[in-house]
Design a protein around this motif. Structure first.
Motif, PDB file in Angstrom:
ATOM      1  N   GLN A 153      68.714 -35.998  56.314  1.00 12.45           N
ATOM      2  CA  GLN A 153      69.860 -36.896  56.433  1.00 12.45           C
ATOM      3  C   GLN A 153      70.954 -36.569  55.404  1.00 12.45           C
ATOM      4  O   GLN A 153      72.129 -36.533  55.735  1.00 12.45           O
ATOM      5  CB  GLN A 153      69.388 -38.355  56.266  1.00 12.45           C
ATOM      6  N   GLY A 154      70.548 -36.315  54.161  1.00 15.10           N
ATOM      7  CA  GLY A 154      71.524 -35.982  53.121  1.00 15.10           C
ATOM      8  C   GLY A 154      72.275 -34.704  53.450  1.00 15.10           C
ATOM      9  O   GLY A 154      73.490 -34.610  53.226  1.00 15.10           O
ATOM     10  N   LEU A 156      72.794 -33.516  56.501  1.00 12.00           N
ATOM     11  CA  LEU A 156      73.682 -33.843  57.627  1.00 12.00           C
ATOM     12  C   LEU A 156      74.945 -34.545  57.131  1.00 12.00           C
ATOM     13  O   LEU A 156      76.051 -34.262  57.592  1.00 12.00           O
ATOM     14  CB  LEU A 156      72.953 -34.748  58.629  1.00 12.00           C
ATOM     15  N   GLU A 157      74.780 -35.454  56.173  1.00 13.32           N
ATOM     16  CA  GLU A 157      75.954 -36.186  55.683  1.00 13.32           C
ATOM     17  C   GLU A 157      76.925 -35.268  54.970  1.00 13.32           C
ATOM     18  O   GLU A 157      78.141 -35.419  55.102  1.00 13.32           O
ATOM     19  CB  GLU A 157      75.513 -37.331  54.771  1.00 13.32           C
ATOM     20  N   ARG A 158      76.385 -34.307  54.204  1.00  9.27           N
ATOM     21  CA  ARG A 158      77.283 -33.368  53.537  1.00  9.27           C
ATOM     22  C   ARG A 158      78.037 -32.524  54.575  1.00  9.27           C
ATOM     23  O   ARG A 158      79.235 -32.286  54.443  1.00  9.27           O
ATOM     24  CB  ARG A 158      76.490 -32.466  52.587  1.00  9.27           C
ATOM     25  N   LEU A 159      77.315 -32.088  55.606  1.00  9.61           N
ATOM     26  CA  LEU A 159      77.967 -31.319  56.667  1.00  9.61           C
ATOM     27  C   LEU A 159      79.051 -32.148  57.345  1.00  9.61           C
ATOM     28  O   LEU A 159      80.146 -31.664  57.633  1.00  9.61           O
ATOM     29  CB  LEU A 159      76.951 -30.891  57.731  1.00  9.61           C
ATOM     30  N   ALA A 160      78.735 -33.425  57.605  1.00 10.40           N
ATOM     31  CA  ALA A 160      79.678 -34.300  58.305  1.00 10.40           C
ATOM     32  C   ALA A 160      80.955 -34.498  57.491  1.00 10.40           C
ATOM     33  O   ALA A 160      82.008 -34.800  58.041  1.00 10.40           O
ATOM     34  CB  ALA A 160      79.029 -35.649  58.611  1.00 10.40           C
TER      35      ALA A 160
ATOM     36  N   ALA B  51      81.403 -35.297  66.536  1.00  3.58           N
ATOM     37  CA  ALA B  51      81.539 -34.890  65.141  1.00  3.58           C
ATOM     38  C   ALA B  51      81.077 -33.457  64.922  1.00  3.58           C
ATOM     39  O   ALA B  51      81.063 -32.978  63.792  1.00  3.58           O
ATOM     40  CB  ALA B  51      80.734 -35.836  64.255  1.00  3.58           C
ATOM     41  N   MET B  53      78.120 -32.398  65.007  1.00  7.15           N
ATOM     42  CA  MET B  53      76.839 -32.330  64.305  1.00  7.15           C
ATOM     43  C   MET B  53      75.770 -31.754  65.230  1.00  7.15           C
ATOM     44  O   MET B  53      74.777 -31.200  64.787  1.00  7.15           O
ATOM     45  CB  MET B  53      76.401 -33.728  63.838  1.00  7.15           C
ATOM     46  N   ARG B  77      85.203 -30.684  61.115  1.00 11.86           N
ATOM     47  CA  ARG B  77      84.528 -31.886  60.591  1.00 11.86           C
ATOM     48  C   ARG B  77      85.359 -32.583  59.517  1.00 11.86           C
ATOM     49  O   ARG B  77      85.108 -33.744  59.199  1.00 11.86           O
ATOM     50  CB  ARG B  77      83.156 -31.517  60.028  1.00 11.86           C
ATOM     51  N   TYR B  82      82.384 -38.126  60.358  1.00 11.19           N
ATOM     52  CA  TYR B  82      81.319 -39.011  60.852  1.00 11.19           C
ATOM     53  C   TYR B  82      80.672 -39.734  59.686  1.00 11.19           C
ATOM     54  O   TYR B  82      80.310 -39.116  58.691  1.00 11.19           O
ATOM     55  CB  TYR B  82      80.293 -38.140  61.573  1.00 11.19           C
ATOM     56  N   PHE B  84      77.457 -42.210  58.622  1.00 11.16           N
ATOM     57  CA  PHE B  84      76.134 -42.594  59.099  1.00 11.16           C
ATOM     58  C   PHE B  84      75.804 -44.047  58.804  1.00 11.16           C
ATOM     59  O   PHE B  84      76.278 -44.627  57.833  1.00 11.16           O
ATOM     60  CB  PHE B  84      75.067 -41.742  58.420  1.00 11.16           C
ATOM     61  N   THR B  88      72.937 -41.900  52.888  1.00 18.06           N
ATOM     62  CA  THR B  88      72.319 -41.402  51.661  1.00 18.06           C
ATOM     63  C   THR B  88      73.439 -41.181  50.663  1.00 18.06           C
ATOM     64  O   THR B  88      74.448 -40.560  51.000  1.00 18.06           O
ATOM     65  CB  THR B  88      71.682 -40.031  51.933  1.00 18.06           C
ATOM     66  N   PHE B  90      74.751 -39.304  47.214  1.00 21.19           N
ATOM     67  CA  PHE B  90      74.407 -38.051  46.550  1.00 21.19           C
ATOM     68  C   PHE B  90      74.296 -38.260  45.046  1.00 21.19           C
ATOM     69  O   PHE B  90      75.025 -39.078  44.471  1.00 21.19           O
ATOM     70  CB  PHE B  90      75.493 -36.990  46.793  1.00 21.19           C
ATOM     71  N   PHE B 100      82.540 -35.383  45.468  1.00 22.55           N
ATOM     72  CA  PHE B 100      82.032 -34.385  46.417  1.00 22.55           C
ATOM     73  C   PHE B 100      83.096 -33.838  47.374  1.00 22.55           C
ATOM     74  O   PHE B 100      83.197 -32.619  47.546  1.00 22.55           O
ATOM     75  CB  PHE B 100      80.841 -34.962  47.201  1.00 22.55           C
ATOM     76  N   ARG B 147      83.943 -41.661  50.776  1.00 21.44           N
ATOM     77  CA  ARG B 147      83.758 -40.197  50.843  1.00 21.44           C
ATOM     78  C   ARG B 147      84.435 -39.624  52.085  1.00 21.44           C
ATOM     79  O   ARG B 147      84.994 -38.534  52.049  1.00 21.44           O
ATOM     80  CB  ARG B 147      82.257 -39.842  50.934  1.00 21.44           C
TER      81      ARG B 147
END
Lengths: 251, 216
Positions: A153-154, A156-160, B51, B53, B77, B82, B84, B88, B90, B100, B147
């Motif tokens: 998940q982490g 994926l979030e960075r990629l997003a 997105a 993904m 992107r 996107y 979630f 999460t 970081f 970031f 973010r």
């Protein structure tokens, strides 16, 4: 020299195998077959390697020495690859990582005058370097696989957020390099206190002054640090990409 | 005005299951859309395709009149962002998260801009050094959303970002997102199951069994 192992003493020492066999049979561990196969393989492989090395040392041929080193590196890469299930191109990546880590480390040792360019020094030292690099890379692969699963998940979030695959994976890559190097660093901290490793034990056995023998062990400590760090970093930086597809999506 | 994003006959299937079928959807620039539908109907899959993904298995997706495939995925992107559900965070601190977006663009974090974004999201400006483990659910979700919008995308895709938050938190996040929409023409598409959110939605879209219906 006080070396007393010969065929007769080995025969009597073989009764130690019976201890393991007896425990396996008594406790119904089901290991008796594996013990017999393991012991037979060890005897055959080591005798074969003993005669091969004796032959190679006597010939003292540069090409044959390199061929033997290449054989060692290939076997190490093959074993490291087995730990990298799911990583594309694990064999060539492992080969390159072990080749470079062994080559650089060996080169520095030769240039420093620590070892001489003769088969009886090059081949055993290559084996030590390559096997440690192999273990480090195997650990790094396992960690890559686990972390890409656990931290999916982490990533994926960075990629997003528009991170490239390296930025999205860098924490995992670094943690995996660390995992590969950790055993070498740990054993560097306890060497001499917990274990008297093979290199110095062997020299002491052969009658070398312990103060001289430990210098070889210090050299081994240095070379293993270089081998495992180079092996881990090359393998991790080449392997992380295989967790992404061509659209830079996490597989 | 030309549509910002267009989906034509978009489908998605796994080797053993059809998830989305023949999705046709035109998204005008500046729209504020709400997507709803039963769990497992394919809403999240749809947003994840938009997105980049995951990749659709059939149909065409156009962004600013060009096919998705013609864009560099990373640049795309940053335009279609996107967020979630239960994100999460970081690193260790709020700052680790808000720096970031700058790090991945090889830029020095713009402290003033970050503080302004925190304030607009209803968070304290001195929160940057706070450990992410000490944040409440509402604060976590806001930090995650900041973010996404420090560098404003064209489209913000929100996957149940208010689920599990109390009404006050929901309302304030909605106000903030609405301001982003009005002030910056940020197109927002939000998935929700919340009946109050569905009720208040200006434009509602239903996804049922992998098919899309635009409510009139």
């Amino acid at each position: 020299m006080n070396l007393a192992v010969n065929n007769q003493s080995l025969f009597w020492a073989a009764f130690l195998v019976l201890v393991a066999l007896a425990i396996s049979l008594w406790q119904k561990l089901g290991l008796d077959r594996d013990i017999v196969i393991g012991v037979l393989r060890a005897i055959v492989q080591l005798f074969a390697v003993g005669y091969l090395l004796k032959y190679l040392f006597r010939l003292n041929n540069v090409f044959l020495t390199f061929a033997m080193v290449a054989f060692i590196i290939f076997n190490a890469a093959w074993n490291a690859k087995k730990r990298g299930a799911g990583i594309a191109n694990a064999l060539p990546i492992s080969f390159l990582a072990i080749f470079v880590s062994t080559g650089v480390t060996l080169g520095v040792l030769i240039l420093a005058g620590a070892i001489r360019f003769i088969p009886s020094q090059i081949i055993p030292i290559s084996g030590m370097i390559a096997s440690n690099s192999m273990v480090a890379i195997g650990l790094a692969y396992r960690n890559l696989n686990r972390q890409f699963h656990d931290q999916r998940q982490g990533v994926l979030e960075r990629l997003a957020l528009g991170a490239n695959p390296l930025d999205a994976s860098i924490a995992i890559v670094r943690e995996s390099i660390r995992t590969g190097m950790a055993p070498t660093i740990d054993s560097a901290k306890t060497v001499g206190l917990v274990s008297l490793p093979g290199m110095m034990s062997g020299l002491i056995f052969a009658g070398v002054d312990p103060v001289r023998a430990i210098k070889y062990q210090i050299m081994v400590t240095f070379m293993l640090l270089s081998a495992t760090s180079l092996g881990s970093i090359i393998a991790c930086y080449l392997a992380y990409r295989s967790f992404y597809n061509a659209q830079l999506q996490l597989k | 005005m030309s549509p910002l994003m267009q989906l034509r006959h978009v489908g998605y299937r796994t080797p053993d299951k059809v998830i989305l079928t023949d999705i046709n959807w035109t998204i005008p620039a500046g729209a504020e859309l709400t997507v709803t539908g039963p769990s497992g109907s394919g809403k999240s899959t749809l947003l994840r395709i938009m997105a980049s993904m995951i990749s659709k298995t059939s149909g065409d997706l156009l962004f600013a009149e060009k096919p998705l495939e013609s864009y560099d995925p990373i640049a795309y992107r940053r335009q279609v962002s996107y967020c979630f559900q239960q994100p999460t965070l970081f690193g260790e601190t709020v700052a680790d998260n808000l720096n970031f977006p700058y790090q991945i663009r090889r830029q020095t974090p713009d402290h003033d801009h970050i503080v302004e974004a925190l304030t607009k999201a209803g968070l304290a400006a001195d929160m940057l050094d706070q450990a992410v483990d000490d944040l409440s659910g509402g604060e976590r979700q806001r930090v995650a959303l900041i973010r996404n919008i420090l560098f404003l995308p064209r489209i913000l895709l929100l996957d149940e970002v208010t689920a599990g938050l109390d009404d006050a938190n929901k309302a304030s996040i909605h106000r903030w997102l609405h301001h982003l929409n009005v002030d910056h023409q940020l197109t927002t598409i939000m998935i929700t199951h919340d009946s109050a959110e569905i009720h208040a939605a200006p434009h509602l879209v239903h996804v049922t069994q992998g098919r899309l219906e635009v409510a009139q």
